[in-house]
Design a protein around this motif. Structure first.
Motif, PDB file in Angstrom:
ATOM      1  N   VAL A   1     -53.950  23.543   4.235  1.00 48.07           N
ATOM      2  CA  VAL A   1     -53.521  22.480   5.139  1.00 48.07           C
ATOM      3  C   VAL A   1     -52.181  21.924   4.655  1.00 48.07           C
ATOM      4  N   ILE A   2     -51.274  21.721   5.587  1.00 55.49           N
ATOM      5  CA  ILE A   2     -49.987  21.079   5.314  1.00 55.49           C
ATOM      6  C   ILE A   2     -50.116  19.641   5.786  1.00 55.49           C
ATOM      7  N   CYS A   3     -50.120  18.711   4.845  1.00 53.71           N
ATOM      8  CA  CYS A   3     -50.260  17.297   5.202  1.00 53.71           C
ATOM      9  C   CYS A   3     -48.881  16.649   5.274  1.00 53.71           C
ATOM     10  N   ILE A   4     -48.651  15.927   6.335  1.00 53.01           N
ATOM     11  CA  ILE A   4     -47.347  15.331   6.603  1.00 53.01           C
ATOM     12  C   ILE A   4     -47.250  13.960   5.942  1.00 53.01           C
ATOM     13  N   ALA A   5     -46.229  13.798   5.103  1.00 50.54           N
ATOM     14  CA  ALA A   5     -46.011  12.529   4.409  1.00 50.54           C
ATOM     15  C   ALA A   5     -45.232  11.575   5.305  1.00 50.54           C
ATOM     16  N   GLY A   6     -45.667  10.338   5.340  1.00 50.41           N
ATOM     17  CA  GLY A   6     -45.019   9.321   6.173  1.00 50.41           C
ATOM     18  C   GLY A   6     -43.887   8.626   5.448  1.00 50.41           C
ATOM     19  N   LYS A   7     -42.900   9.360   5.044  1.00 52.47           N
ATOM     20  CA  LYS A   7     -41.718   8.801   4.388  1.00 52.47           C
ATOM     21  C   LYS A   7     -40.512   9.089   5.271  1.00 52.47           C
ATOM     22  N   SER A   8     -39.781   8.054   5.630  1.00 56.16           N
ATOM     23  CA  SER A   8     -38.648   8.202   6.544  1.00 56.16           C
ATOM     24  C   SER A   8     -37.630   9.221   6.055  1.00 56.16           C
ATOM     25  N   GLY A   9     -37.393   9.272   4.749  1.00 53.11           N
ATOM     26  CA  GLY A   9     -36.433  10.216   4.197  1.00 53.11           C
ATOM     27  C   GLY A   9     -36.865  11.663   4.337  1.00 53.11           C
ATOM     28  N   PHE A  10     -38.148  11.897   4.532  1.00 60.69           N
ATOM     29  CA  PHE A  10     -38.658  13.253   4.769  1.00 60.69           C
ATOM     30  C   PHE A  10     -38.652  13.600   6.249  1.00 60.69           C
ATOM     31  N   LEU A  11     -38.671  12.586   7.110  1.00 62.33           N
ATOM     32  CA  LEU A  11     -38.835  12.801   8.552  1.00 62.33           C
ATOM     33  C   LEU A  11     -37.533  12.920   9.322  1.00 62.33           C
ATOM     34  N   SER A  12     -36.453  12.428   8.740  1.00 65.84           N
ATOM     35  CA  SER A  12     -35.160  12.455   9.428  1.00 65.84           C
ATOM     36  C   SER A  12     -34.036  12.439   8.403  1.00 65.84           C
ATOM     37  N   ALA A  13     -32.963  13.129   8.717  1.00 64.31           N
ATOM     38  CA  ALA A  13     -31.798  13.141   7.822  1.00 64.31           C
ATOM     39  C   ALA A  13     -31.233  11.739   7.640  1.00 64.31           C
ATOM     40  N   LYS A  14     -31.399  10.882   8.632  1.00 64.44           N
ATOM     41  CA  LYS A  14     -30.898   9.506   8.557  1.00 64.44           C
ATOM     42  C   LYS A  14     -32.025   8.500   8.341  1.00 64.44           C
ATOM     43  N   GLY A  15     -33.185   9.004   7.929  1.00 63.10           N
ATOM     44  CA  GLY A  15     -34.348   8.142   7.778  1.00 63.10           C
ATOM     45  C   GLY A  15     -34.173   7.003   6.796  1.00 63.10           C
ATOM     46  N   LEU A  16     -33.464   7.242   5.702  1.00 66.20           N
ATOM     47  CA  LEU A  16     -33.299   6.195   4.690  1.00 66.20           C
ATOM     48  C   LEU A  16     -32.253   5.162   5.075  1.00 66.20           C
ATOM     49  N   THR A  17     -31.407   5.475   6.046  1.00 65.89           N
ATOM     50  CA  THR A  17     -30.378   4.521   6.466  1.00 65.89           C
ATOM     51  C   THR A  17     -30.669   3.903   7.825  1.00 65.89           C
ATOM     52  N   GLU A  18     -31.403   4.636   8.676  1.00 61.95           N
ATOM     53  CA  GLU A  18     -31.689   4.127  10.023  1.00 61.95           C
ATOM     54  C   GLU A  18     -33.178   3.928  10.283  1.00 61.95           C
ATOM     55  N   GLY A  19     -34.021   4.459   9.425  1.00 61.81           N
ATOM     56  CA  GLY A  19     -35.459   4.356   9.625  1.00 61.81           C
ATOM     57  C   GLY A  19     -35.980   5.422  10.577  1.00 61.81           C
ATOM     58  N   THR A  20     -37.286   5.457  10.724  1.00 62.50           N
ATOM     59  CA  THR A  20     -37.942   6.399  11.617  1.00 62.50           C
ATOM     60  C   THR A  20     -39.085   5.686  12.331  1.00 62.50           C
ATOM     61  N   THR A  21     -39.745   6.420  13.224  1.00 58.93           N
ATOM     62  CA  THR A  21     -40.848   5.857  13.992  1.00 58.93           C
ATOM     63  C   THR A  21     -42.083   6.748  13.871  1.00 58.93           C
ATOM     64  N   LEU A  22     -43.167   6.263  14.395  1.00 61.03           N
ATOM     65  CA  LEU A  22     -44.390   7.055  14.442  1.00 61.03           C
ATOM     66  C   LEU A  22     -44.168   8.328  15.256  1.00 61.03           C
ATOM     67  N   ASP A  23     -43.312   8.273  16.267  1.00 64.57           N
ATOM     68  CA  ASP A  23     -42.997   9.476  17.039  1.00 64.57           C
ATOM     69  C   ASP A  23     -42.334  10.546  16.167  1.00 64.57           C
ATOM     70  N   ASP A  24     -41.483  10.132  15.235  1.00 64.59           N
ATOM     71  CA  ASP A  24     -40.879  11.094  14.305  1.00 64.59           C
ATOM     72  C   ASP A  24     -41.958  11.751  13.450  1.00 64.59           C
ATOM     73  N   TYR A  25     -42.925  10.962  13.045  1.00 60.61           N
ATOM     74  CA  TYR A  25     -44.039  11.489  12.251  1.00 60.61           C
ATOM     75  C   TYR A  25     -44.818  12.535  13.055  1.00 60.61           C
TER      76      TYR A  25
END
Length: 133
Positions: free
Chosen positions: A6-30
């Motif tokens: 199983v590949i479990c998806i981590a809910g860290k903005s920096g993993f979900l988007s290239a700009k996650g650490l500067t702009e944030g992400t959403t549940l939709d990105d997850y």
């Protein structure tokens, strides 16, 4: 997936988007990442691995130390803005329940949702802990 994992998806903005650490992400990105894994290897191989904690863990001293020791891990950047660390809608353990509704909105069927929110992980645990003859 080829071995039944199983590949479990981590809910860290920096993993979900290239700009996650500067702009944030959403549940939709997850959920985008969960869908990507399902499309890539099938719904039997995706799970929740949020790594979401309450805010007490993410005090400034902890974040400074973590970023100093592990700058290559994209959970925090030099600004140490913990408010961007997790996706909106998945900021703390109480919001993990939001994943089910988000998967429903994205068209996941009930069987695949059950697999994603714990069924797949439970299957692997059962296999690993199964007594050997």
């Amino acid at each position: 997936a080829a071995k039944g994992g199983v590949i479990c998806i981590a809910g860290k903005s920096g993993f979900l988007s290239a700009k996650g650490l500067t702009e944030g992400t959403t549940l939709d990105d997850y959920v985008d990442h969960m869908k990507y894994v399902c499309d890539l290897v099938g719904s039997d191989h995706v799970g929740i691995g949020t790594d979401v904690s309450d805010d007490r863990r993410y005090n400034r001293a902890f974040l400074e130390d973590f970023h100093r020791r592990f700058p290559e891990i994209a959970i925090i950047d030099d600004k140490l803005d913990a408010s961007l660390m997790h996706p909106t809608g998945l900021k703390n353990p109480g919001e993990v329940l939001n994943i089910t509704a988000a998967l429903q909105r994205r068209g996941f069927n009930d069987e695949d949702i059950k697999k994603a929110i714990g069924g797949n992980v439970q299957r692997v645990i059962n296999q690993v802990l199964k007594p050997r003859p």
